[in-house]
Motif scaffolding. Sequence first.
Motif, PDB file in Angstrom:
ATOM      1  N   THR A 280      77.224  -9.877   8.969  1.00  0.00           N
ATOM      2  CA  THR A 280      78.229  -9.870  10.027  1.00  0.00           C
ATOM      3  C   THR A 280      79.088 -11.131  10.038  1.00  0.00           C
ATOM      4  OG1 THR A 280      76.597 -10.724  11.586  1.00  0.00           O
ATOM      5  CG2 THR A 280      76.897  -8.333  11.491  1.00  0.00           C
TER       6      THR A 280
ATOM      7  N   TRP B  15      83.703  -7.933   7.286  1.00  0.00           N
ATOM      8  CA  TRP B  15      82.651  -7.021   7.714  1.00  0.00           C
ATOM      9  C   TRP B  15      83.183  -5.911   8.612  1.00  0.00           C
ATOM     10  CZ3 TRP B  15      80.131  -5.525  12.247  1.00  0.00           C
ATOM     11  CH2 TRP B  15      78.920  -4.837  12.044  1.00  0.00           C
ATOM     12  N   ASP B  16      83.996  -6.244   9.578  1.00  0.00           N
ATOM     13  CA  ASP B  16      84.502  -5.221  10.498  1.00  0.00           C
ATOM     14  C   ASP B  16      85.528  -4.286   9.852  1.00  0.00           C
ATOM     15  OD1 ASP B  16      86.313  -7.331  10.377  1.00  0.00           O
ATOM     16  OD2 ASP B  16      87.036  -7.014  12.416  1.00  0.00           O
TER      17      ASP B  16
ATOM     18  N   ARG C 209      85.084  -3.135   6.552  1.00  0.00           N
ATOM     19  CA  ARG C 209      84.472  -2.603   5.337  1.00  0.00           C
ATOM     20  C   ARG C 209      84.465  -1.081   5.252  1.00  0.00           C
ATOM     21  NH1 ARG C 209      80.659  -3.094   8.955  1.00  0.00           N
ATOM     22  NH2 ARG C 209      78.751  -1.884   8.864  1.00  0.00           N
TER      23      ARG C 209
END
Length: 97
Positions: free
Chosen positions: A87, A92-93, A95
């Motif tokens: 995270t 990450w947000d 992906r």
Amino acid sequence: MSEPAQYLLEEKISGEAAGGAARTSELMSERTVDLLLKHCPESQRGRWIGLAQRALAGPRQRQAAIRLHCVQCTSYQAGEVARCELTHCPLWDLRKG
């Protein structure tokens, strides 16, 4: 942070600063794509060439570039991208596209 991840993060930040407007500048250079595919197992390379080509050009260029980075980060195990627990990664947000 890897060179591709740094570049994509800068693209994300500049896009947000512009009110989320899509930028038309090149997201990834051929050199960057070559770096991402460099360690791809030869037996899997054909599977990811199309994604690499989309990362270089096309309407979903940004999404393909992020996906290519994430797949490379998980040693080309596509299923691991959805299960990623890093995270702290700036992508990450993004992906899952």
